[in-house]
Each structure stands twice: as structure tokens, then as C-alpha cells.
Design a protein around this motif. Sequence first.
Motif, PDB file in Angstrom:
ATOM      1  N   LYS A  65       0.847  -1.183   0.000  1.00  0.00           N
ATOM      2  CA  LYS A  65       0.000   0.000   0.000  1.00  0.00           C
ATOM      3  C   LYS A  65       0.886   1.238   0.000  1.00  0.00           C
ATOM      4  N   ALA A  66       0.255   2.394  -0.160  1.00  0.00           N
ATOM      5  CA  ALA A  66       1.020   3.633  -0.261  1.00  0.00           C
ATOM      6  C   ALA A  66       1.877   3.862   0.971  1.00  0.00           C
ATOM      7  N   ARG A  67       1.323   3.645   2.164  1.00  0.00           N
ATOM      8  CA  ARG A  67       2.104   3.919   3.362  1.00  0.00           C
ATOM      9  C   ARG A  67       3.233   2.909   3.536  1.00  0.00           C
ATOM     10  N   ASP A  68       3.060   1.691   3.020  1.00  0.00           N
ATOM     11  CA  ASP A  68       4.166   0.733   3.029  1.00  0.00           C
ATOM     12  C   ASP A  68       5.337   1.267   2.209  1.00  0.00           C
ATOM     13  N   GLY A  69       4.999   1.883   1.079  1.00  0.00           N
ATOM     14  CA  GLY A  69       6.037   2.442   0.221  1.00  0.00           C
ATOM     15  C   GLY A  69       6.814   3.547   0.907  1.00  0.00           C
ATOM     16  N   PHE A  70       6.101   4.431   1.622  1.00  0.00           N
ATOM     17  CA  PHE A  70       6.778   5.508   2.344  1.00  0.00           C
ATOM     18  C   PHE A  70       7.716   4.947   3.409  1.00  0.00           C
ATOM     19  N   LEU A  71       7.256   3.948   4.145  1.00  0.00           N
ATOM     20  CA  LEU A  71       8.080   3.372   5.202  1.00  0.00           C
ATOM     21  C   LEU A  71       9.310   2.687   4.626  1.00  0.00           C
ATOM     22  N   ILE A  72       9.152   2.006   3.505  1.00  0.00           N
ATOM     23  CA  ILE A  72      10.292   1.334   2.872  1.00  0.00           C
ATOM     24  C   ILE A  72      11.331   2.358   2.416  1.00  0.00           C
ATOM     25  N   PHE A 466      15.780  14.878   5.460  1.00  0.00           N
ATOM     26  CA  PHE A 466      14.570  15.655   5.201  1.00  0.00           C
ATOM     27  C   PHE A 466      14.614  16.260   3.800  1.00  0.00           C
ATOM     28  N   GLY A 467      15.780  16.799   3.421  1.00  0.00           N
ATOM     29  CA  GLY A 467      15.897  17.400   2.107  1.00  0.00           C
ATOM     30  C   GLY A 467      15.805  16.380   0.992  1.00  0.00           C
ATOM     31  N   ARG A 468      16.467  15.238   1.150  1.00  0.00           N
ATOM     32  CA  ARG A 468      16.468  14.223   0.099  1.00  0.00           C
ATOM     33  C   ARG A 468      15.097  13.580  -0.074  1.00  0.00           C
ATOM     34  N   LEU A 469      14.379  13.404   1.042  1.00  0.00           N
ATOM     35  CA  LEU A 469      13.064  12.765   0.992  1.00  0.00           C
ATOM     36  C   LEU A 469      11.947  13.797   0.907  1.00  0.00           C
ATOM     37  N   GLU A 470      12.311  15.047   0.649  1.00  0.00           N
ATOM     38  CA  GLU A 470      11.344  16.121   0.430  1.00  0.00           C
ATOM     39  C   GLU A 470      10.350  16.275   1.581  1.00  0.00           C
ATOM     40  N   VAL A 471      10.857  16.220   2.784  1.00  0.00           N
ATOM     41  CA  VAL A 471      10.178  16.565   4.033  1.00  0.00           C
ATOM     42  C   VAL A 471       8.980  15.659   4.323  1.00  0.00           C
ATOM     43  N   PHE A 472       7.958  15.679   3.472  1.00  0.00           N
ATOM     44  CA  PHE A 472       6.713  14.980   3.761  1.00  0.00           C
ATOM     45  C   PHE A 472       6.903  13.470   3.906  1.00  0.00           C
ATOM     46  N   THR A 473       7.771  12.887   3.064  1.00  0.00           N
ATOM     47  CA  THR A 473       7.986  11.444   3.100  1.00  0.00           C
ATOM     48  C   THR A 473       8.473  10.995   4.469  1.00  0.00           C
ATOM     49  N   LEU A 474       9.270  11.847   5.120  1.00  0.00           N
ATOM     50  CA  LEU A 474       9.767  11.532   6.453  1.00  0.00           C
ATOM     51  C   LEU A 474       8.805  11.993   7.539  1.00  0.00           C
ATOM     52  N   LEU A 475       8.218  13.168   7.368  1.00  0.00           N
ATOM     53  CA  LEU A 475       7.303  13.701   8.377  1.00  0.00           C
ATOM     54  C   LEU A 475       6.063  12.842   8.553  1.00  0.00           C
ATOM     55  N   VAL A 476       5.595  12.233   7.469  1.00  0.00           N
ATOM     56  CA  VAL A 476       4.349  11.466   7.536  1.00  0.00           C
ATOM     57  C   VAL A 476       4.457  10.297   8.510  1.00  0.00           C
ATOM     58  N   LEU A 477       5.685   9.821   8.744  1.00  0.00           N
ATOM     59  CA  LEU A 477       5.877   8.721   9.674  1.00  0.00           C
ATOM     60  C   LEU A 477       5.614   9.123  11.120  1.00  0.00           C
ATOM     61  N   PHE A 478       5.616  10.436  11.400  1.00  0.00           N
ATOM     62  CA  PHE A 478       5.414  10.907  12.764  1.00  0.00           C
ATOM     63  C   PHE A 478       3.958  11.265  13.052  1.00  0.00           C
ATOM     64  N   THR A 479       3.070  10.983  12.114  1.00  0.00           N
ATOM     65  CA  THR A 479       1.650  11.275  12.324  1.00  0.00           C
ATOM     66  C   THR A 479       0.926  10.026  12.813  1.00  0.00           C
ATOM     67  N   PRO A 480       0.023  10.154  13.791  1.00  0.00           N
ATOM     68  CA  PRO A 480      -0.732   8.988  14.279  1.00  0.00           C
ATOM     69  C   PRO A 480      -1.550   8.312  13.175  1.00  0.00           C
ATOM     70  N   THR A 481      -2.043   9.112  12.213  1.00  0.00           N
ATOM     71  CA  THR A 481      -2.862   8.568  11.140  1.00  0.00           C
ATOM     72  C   THR A 481      -2.096   7.510  10.337  1.00  0.00           C
ATOM     73  N   PHE A 482      -0.800   7.721  10.158  1.00  0.00           N
ATOM     74  CA  PHE A 482       0.005   6.802   9.351  1.00  0.00           C
ATOM     75  C   PHE A 482       0.003   5.391   9.938  1.00  0.00           C
ATOM     76  N   TRP A 483      -0.017   5.289  11.265  1.00  0.00           N
ATOM     77  CA  TRP A 483       0.135   3.990  11.914  1.00  0.00           C
ATOM     78  C   TRP A 483      -1.197   3.327  12.246  1.00  0.00           C
ATOM     79  N   ARG A 484      -2.319   4.035  11.984  1.00  0.00           N
ATOM     80  CA  ARG A 484      -3.613   3.417  12.245  1.00  0.00           C
ATOM     81  C   ARG A 484      -3.975   2.464  11.111  1.00  0.00           C
ATOM     82  N   ASN A 485      -4.658   1.384  11.452  1.00  0.00           N
ATOM     83  CA  ASN A 485      -5.113   0.429  10.430  1.00  0.00           C
ATOM     84  C   ASN A 485      -6.339   0.973   9.713  1.00  0.00           C
TER      85      ASN A 485
END
Length: 485
Positions: A65-72, A466-485
Motif C-alpha cells: 500500500k502507499a504507506r508501506d512504500g513511504f516506510l520502505i 529531510f531534504g532528500r526525501l522532500e520533508v513529507f515522506t519523512l514527516l508522515v511517519l510521525f503522524t498517528p494517522t500513518f500507523w492506524r489500520n
Amino acid sequence: MQFRSITRIVGLLLALFSVTMLIPALVALIYRDGAGFPFMVTFFLLLAGGSSLWFPNRYQKHELKARDGFLIVVLFWGVIGSAGAVPFLLSKNPDLSVADSFFESFSALTTTGATVIVGLDHLPKAILFYRQLLQWFGGMGIIVLAVAILPVLGIGGMQLYRAETPGPVKDSKMTPRIAETAKTLWYIYLALTIACALAFWLAGMSGFDAISHSFSTIAIGGFSTHDASIGYFNSPTINIITVCFLLISACNFSLHFAAFGNGNINLKTYWRDPEFRAFFVVQFILFAICFGMLLKHHSYDSAFDAFDQALFQTVSISTTAGFTTTGFSDWPLFLPVLLLFSSFIGGCAGSTGGGMKVIRMLLLSLQGVRELKRLVHPRAVYTIKLGHKALPQRVVDAVWGFFSAYALVFVVCMLALIATGIDELTAFSAVAATLNNLGPGLGEVAVHFGQVNDSAKWILIIAMLFGRLEVFTLLVLFTPTFWRN
């Protein structure tokens, strides 16, 4: 979240990355510089580590899924950046600390080009080549290369591609299949690298230097095999070759594909692109200002020298390459500060350049113009158009969100650096240089980052990510929504 599938993929990618250690080991064998041992040890360590992650999970082939891709993506850059530090830790020349080894590795892979090493001219060829090779892989993105391979193994790649590819619009593909897209990107990348290496060699570089500098030029990285960087060669011809390939690499690779990928050369494709036009307008304005100021202050003996240096440094800094031919920090203070701010714009989306990308700055300026029009005509309805295409409001909102997040990360990192005892100018320029993946800064980091304390180096490593991953790709991991099923 498919954690076992993610572990399997990261292990597989780590094992693939281990193979790259054989290349500098071969260079060490060719030049007999005795520096091959750390790379062979690293090869076996990474191969064993990657296999231990992959083997227990080898049958976990679930759809990503999309969030799996971000985490990878985040895990992979963190793991590979750490793995890339192992040869520096094992090497006796240079003798680097843990913080310095990680800093050098992440700086290379993120194509930042900030170095802690002094005395490059006396290092073993294998170490020098390894630094350049890391930048070359990081330039296009190791993930994009892996996307071309993973579908063959039964793993879908579009999620990874969307998380890795720079730019505000990530849903467009050059070819129908993502594997073909990734392969096409690398064919273009490889062709440009070969052309650049040949041009450098014909201009007078040795074969080793030509290949090494072509890696960092096409990757817009900025690492060199000499302390004096491109200035070591003292050649206007090499300077102009570097400028040309930096400008090419700072353009959207989709444009290169559109212009040359279908068998028919169509150069009009470039000029039809509004981001391309904006990019070259910015480059021309910056060059004109720098050239005029250098002439006014008589910084060089001749107008030709001023032209050569102004053109090279303008393109090098504004595209976030960070090559130097002279101490641009010794120019009238207005110019290095101007160029440092220009690195926030960076290259085009879909290029190997850093910064916030030209397309985002263009959209922000168009949004500003729209707000001015609304002040005059409050009831009028204005749409933002890029070329002849009206953009959805969600794209404009995403750009504003990115800009806000970028500014927040910059401020937090700068305050953290100041808290470690670094002066304000050095802290500002160091964060700008790492967050924009630029390299050189001002103050204590004008030449290298060797004098920066270890705590500050770890903070700057985070800024690079942060610069290489364009901020959001890394920041999204710190949001509770990302880890909810």
C-alpha cells in the motif's frame, strides 16, 4: 502494515547494495593502494545482514500500500546510509570517527556534497571512487533503480516510485509500466554520465578524475577527488562542461525522455515546459547579478575571468551541486548570501537537484499574483494555470503545505545547531546547505564540515534526509494517522 513484507524488501535491497562494495574493491586492486580490505569486509557484512532479513520472510509477498512504500523508502535510506558508513569506519586512511563516517556516507547518498575529510589529494583511489559512486547511486535514487528490479520478483513498485520521485505531481508516468519508467530514467542517467565522462576526459582530466567527476556532476552532488574541487584543474573548458551538464541534470528527466526517448528529437518540448523556462530565467538573472557585481568590485583581473567564475559558481550553487573553483565566500558578502538563498529554489522537479524545486516556487508566485488580483476584484474567480492547464486546488494546497513544513524543519534544525554552540551565520548556512542538499556553506562550513561538533553533525544528517526525501515522506511517519489500520 505489511511489516514482514517490508522487512523482506529492505533485506533484499541491502543485499543488492552490498554488491556495490565490490567496485571500489576492484579499484583498490587496480591501483594497488591497499584500501580494498574494508570494502570486502563490508560486502560480506551487508550480504549476511540483508540475507538474514530476507530469508525468514522470503515468502511474504503481499501487495504494498502507499504507506508501506513511504516506510520502505525511509527505512531504506536510513539503512543504506548507515551501511555506507561501514567502509569509512573500517578504513585507516581517512581515520574517521563514528559521527564523521555517518556524515560522509549520508552526505554522499543524499547528494549533499558536504564533507568532513581534509586531504583528498592524498587519499587512496578506492576511497575517493567510493565517495563518488555513492553520490551517483543517490542522484537518481537507489529506490528508483530497485523499482525496475522488484517487479520481476513479484513486488509492485508504483508506491515506491511515488514516495521517491521529487516534485508536487507524482502520479504521471513516462511509460505505462513503472518498471519501464524506472529503467528509462536510468538509461538516460547512464547515457548522460558516459557523455559527461568523455567530455571531461577530452578536456584534459585523467580517466579516473573524468569518471569520478561525471558521477558527482550528473548526480548534482559536488564531491571531488581534490580539495580544490573543480578549481584544481584551472580550466575554463572544464568549467563550461561542468556548467552544461549541471544544467542538463537540473532539468526534469521526463523532458529528456519526451525530447529524445521516442526516437525523434524534438527540442521544442523543453521550451513548452513552464518550469524549464522559469528555471533558465532564474539562472540568467542570478548570473547577470553576480557578473555585474564582480566587475563592479574588480574581483578578477579580466572580464573573462569574472564571466567564467560568475557563470560557474552561479550554476553550481543554484542547482545545489556545490562544486567550487574559487572561495566564493570571499566574494562581496551580498553574492554568497544571494547564491545560498538561490539554493532553496534548486533544480526542476524530476531532476537530481535539491532545494524546494522550481515548480513549487513558480506555483507559489502564481498563487501570490492570484491573491493580489483578489484584493482588487474580491468576487472574481481566478484559476492557477501551468502552461494552458488549470491546476486543481489540492496541488496548490499541497505546495503551501510543503513550503510550511520545509520552513518549520529549517527553523528547528537551525535552533538545534545554535543550541550546540555554533554561531548564527554558520548554523544558518549549514542547515541551508544540508537541507537543500547543497554542500558548502558560510562561516565555519565554507570549505568543509570537519570542525563542526558531533552533535551538530547528527542534526545535519537528519536535515540531509529531510531534504532528500522532500520533508513529507519523512514527516508522515510521525503522524498517528500513518500507523492506524
